[in-house]
Design a protein around this motif. Structure first.
Motif, PDB file in Angstrom:
ATOM      1  N   LEU A 109     -28.304 -57.381  -7.259  1.00  7.43           N
ATOM      2  CA  LEU A 109     -27.297 -58.327  -6.611  1.00  7.43           C
ATOM      3  C   LEU A 109     -25.820 -57.940  -7.459  1.00  7.43           C
ATOM      4  CD1 LEU A 109     -27.986 -62.089  -4.827  1.00  7.43           C
ATOM      5  CD2 LEU A 109     -28.252 -59.314  -3.717  1.00  7.43           C
ATOM      6  N   SER A 110     -24.958 -57.664  -6.756  1.00  6.61           N
ATOM      7  CA  SER A 110     -23.531 -58.165  -7.527  1.00  6.61           C
ATOM      8  C   SER A 110     -23.045 -59.189  -6.769  1.00  6.61           C
ATOM      9  CB  SER A 110     -22.237 -56.935  -6.602  1.00  6.61           C
ATOM     10  OG  SER A 110     -23.056 -55.525  -6.314  1.00  6.61           O
ATOM     11  N   ILE A 111     -23.181 -59.650  -8.874  1.00  5.36           N
ATOM     12  CA  ILE A 111     -22.970 -61.153  -9.368  1.00  5.36           C
ATOM     13  C   ILE A 111     -21.691 -61.371  -9.680  1.00  5.36           C
ATOM     14  CG2 ILE A 111     -24.947 -61.687  -8.089  1.00  5.36           C
ATOM     15  CD1 ILE A 111     -25.413 -62.850 -11.158  1.00  5.36           C
ATOM     16  N   ILE A 112     -21.178 -62.539 -10.560  1.00  2.77           N
ATOM     17  CA  ILE A 112     -20.510 -63.225 -11.537  1.00  2.77           C
ATOM     18  C   ILE A 112     -21.528 -64.030 -12.240  1.00  2.77           C
ATOM     19  CG2 ILE A 112     -18.801 -64.541 -11.885  1.00  2.77           C
ATOM     20  CD1 ILE A 112     -16.866 -64.251 -10.231  1.00  2.77           C
ATOM     21  N   GLY A 113     -21.497 -63.420 -14.004  1.00  2.50           N
ATOM     22  CA  GLY A 113     -22.293 -64.110 -14.121  1.00  2.50           C
ATOM     23  C   GLY A 113     -21.425 -64.629 -15.756  1.00  2.50           C
ATOM     24  N   ALA A 154     -16.286 -65.096 -17.999  1.00  2.00           N
ATOM     25  CA  ALA A 154     -17.285 -64.670 -16.730  1.00  2.00           C
ATOM     26  C   ALA A 154     -17.060 -63.128 -16.111  1.00  2.00           C
ATOM     27  CB  ALA A 154     -16.881 -65.197 -15.270  1.00  2.00           C
ATOM     28  N   ALA A 155     -18.299 -62.486 -16.269  1.00  2.00           N
ATOM     29  CA  ALA A 155     -18.088 -61.111 -15.988  1.00  2.00           C
ATOM     30  C   ALA A 155     -18.670 -60.622 -14.618  1.00  2.00           C
ATOM     31  CB  ALA A 155     -19.307 -60.242 -17.238  1.00  2.00           C
ATOM     32  N   TYR A 156     -18.083 -59.960 -13.757  1.00  2.00           N
ATOM     33  CA  TYR A 156     -18.845 -59.491 -12.556  1.00  2.00           C
ATOM     34  C   TYR A 156     -19.125 -57.849 -13.303  1.00  2.00           C
ATOM     35  CZ  TYR A 156     -18.205 -57.452  -7.505  1.00  2.00           C
ATOM     36  OH  TYR A 156     -19.099 -56.918  -6.822  1.00  2.00           O
ATOM     37  N   VAL A 157     -20.361 -57.905 -12.434  1.00  2.00           N
ATOM     38  CA  VAL A 157     -21.379 -56.464 -12.069  1.00  2.00           C
ATOM     39  C   VAL A 157     -21.785 -56.459 -10.750  1.00  2.00           C
ATOM     40  CG1 VAL A 157     -23.447 -55.931 -13.268  1.00  2.00           C
ATOM     41  CG2 VAL A 157     -22.443 -57.114 -14.945  1.00  2.00           C
ATOM     42  N   LYS A 158     -21.438 -54.616 -10.485  1.00  2.00           N
ATOM     43  CA  LYS A 158     -21.945 -54.376  -9.566  1.00  2.00           C
ATOM     44  C   LYS A 158     -23.635 -53.879  -9.838  1.00  2.00           C
ATOM     45  CE  LYS A 158     -17.970 -52.550  -8.694  1.00  2.00           C
ATOM     46  NZ  LYS A 158     -17.140 -51.753  -8.130  1.00  2.00           N
TER      47      LYS A 158
END
Length: 312
Positions: free
Chosen positions: A92-96, A113-117
Motif C-alpha cells: 500500500l501507499s502509506i505514512i510510516g 513520518a515519511a510517505y511512500v507510495k
C-alpha cells in the motif's frame, strides 16, 4: 535505575524472545527463559511468566508488552487486533513513522513520518532502504540524502532542554513519543494534501490503547492507523522514516559535539559516563544538562566519576 515487572503468558514470552533475538544474553539466571539488553534496558523473562525490565527506560519498554486492564463486566468495544496491520500493507501507499535517540543519554529524540507510495517501493529497495539499525552512519548519510528529494516527510526534534523540562513536569518518555509521532503524522498529512495515504503504520513502542491515551485532548487520526513492532521490516515507509530520523539525530550529535568540545558517544554505556564526567569537569553540570536526557542514571554515575577524579 528504574524497574518494571509484568506478568504475561508463555506464547508472549516466546514472541519477546524472538523480538529481542539480536540482543540476547548468554548467561541466564535460575528459572529464566531469556535475558536481553535493548534500548538502554535489561529484560529478563522467567518461566513463571514474570518479566523484569531494568534501566532508565524500563517503564517504556514494559509498555510494549503490557496489556491494558479490562473490566470483567464489559467486553472491549473493539478487538485487540484492530490496530494490527493488514496482510497486504507492504503493497500500500502509506505514512510510516519511527523515532531515534530514546535510549541515548546524549542528544535529542528525533521523530520522522515519511510517505511512500506503492510505485516508489522498487526505487527505495534499489537505494538500499531498510531498518536503520542495520546500517552504519556512512550508509545512513548516503541513503538519507537520496530520500530527502524523493520521499515527502515531516521531521520533529525534541531537544534536550525541552525534553528535560517536560520530564521534570512528570511527563513520561512514552507520552512524549506519542505526541511527537502524532504531530509528525498530522504535519505530513497537511504536506501531501489533497493526496490521502491508504494507511498509517507506527513503529510500536506502546500498546495502541496507551498510545491514544497519551493523546487525550489532542487531535489525532485513528482510522486506518496501525501499529507493529519491527515495523521497518513490514513497510519501507517506516524504514525510510527510521533512516531520516537517524540522519537527523547524527547531525544533532555533531552539533552538540561541537558545543561540548569533544565527540559525544552514543548509547548509555560506560564510555558515555566517562564523557559526561569530563564535561562536568570542564564545563560544569549546567552544560551537561543541555546536552543530555538528564534523568538517566548516567548523570549520577558521571557526577561520582568527576568527584573521584577531582579528589585525586
Amino acid at each position: 535505575m528504574s524497574n518494571a515487572v509484568i506478568k504475561i503468558d508463555q506464547p508472549t514470552i516466546l514472541k519477546m524472545k524472538s523480538y529481542y533475538s539480536s540482543d540476547l544474553g548468554s548467561k541466564l539466571p535460575p528459572g529464566a527463559v531469556f535475558t536481553a539488553k535493548s534500548n538502554g534496558c535489561t529484560i529478563t523473562a522467567y518461566k513463571s511468566g514474570k518479566v523484569l525490565f531494568q534501566g532508565n527506560l524500563a517503564a517504556e519498554e514494559a509498555e510494549k508488552w503490557s496489556k491494558p486492564e479490562q473490566k470483567t463486566t464489559k467486553k472491549p468495544s473493539k478487538p485487540l487486533t484492530v490496530f494490527s496491520p493488514p496482510a497486504n500493507i507492504s503493497t500500500l501507499s502509506i505514512i510510516g513513522s519511527d523515532e531515534v535517540g530514546t535510549g541515548d543519554f546524549f542528544g535529542p529524540i528525533t521523530v520522522v513520518a515519511a510517505y511512500v507510495k506503492k510505485d516508489q517501493i522498487p526505487l527505495l529497495q534499489e537505494l538500499g532502504v531498510k531498518d536503520s539499525k542495520h546500517l552504519n552512519d556512512k550508509q545512513i548519510s548516503v541513503i538519507a540524502k537520496n530520500l530527502l528529494s524523493i520521499v515527502p516527510y515531516s521531521l520533529l526534534v525534541l531537544h534536550n532542554e525541552k525534553y528535560n523540562q517536560l520530564q521534570n513536569t512528570g511527563m513520561s518518555q512514552g507520552k512524549m513519543k506519542a505526541i511527537l509521532h502524532n504531530q509528525a503524522i498530522n504535519k505530513l498529512y497537511d504536506k501531501i494534501e489533497p493526496e490521502v495515504p491508504e494507511a498509517v503504520l507506527i513503529d510500536q513502542f506502546a500498546e495502541p490503547s496507551i498510545y491514544f491515551k497519551h493523546l487525550s485532548g489532542i487531535s489525532y487520526r485513528k482510522e486506518n492507523t496501525f501499529f507493529s513492532t519491527k515495523a521497518e521490516g513490514i513497510h519501507l515507509a517506516v524504514a525510510a522514516a527510521s533512516i531520516l530520523a537517524r540522519y537527523a539525530f547524527l547531525k544533532e550529535m555533531d552539533r552538540l559535539s561541537e558545543k561540548a568540545g569533544m565527540t559525544l558517544p552514543k548509547g548509555a554505556g560506560a564510555k558515555v559516563d566517562e564523557a559526561a564526567a569530563a564535561i562536568i569537569a570542564k564545563k560544569g553540570e549546567s552544560t551537561l544538562r543541555s546536552l543530555t536526557k538528564f534523568h538517566f542514571a548516567n548523570t549520577d554515575k558521571a557526577k561520582k566519576l568527576a568527584a573521584r577524579k577531582k579528589d585525586r
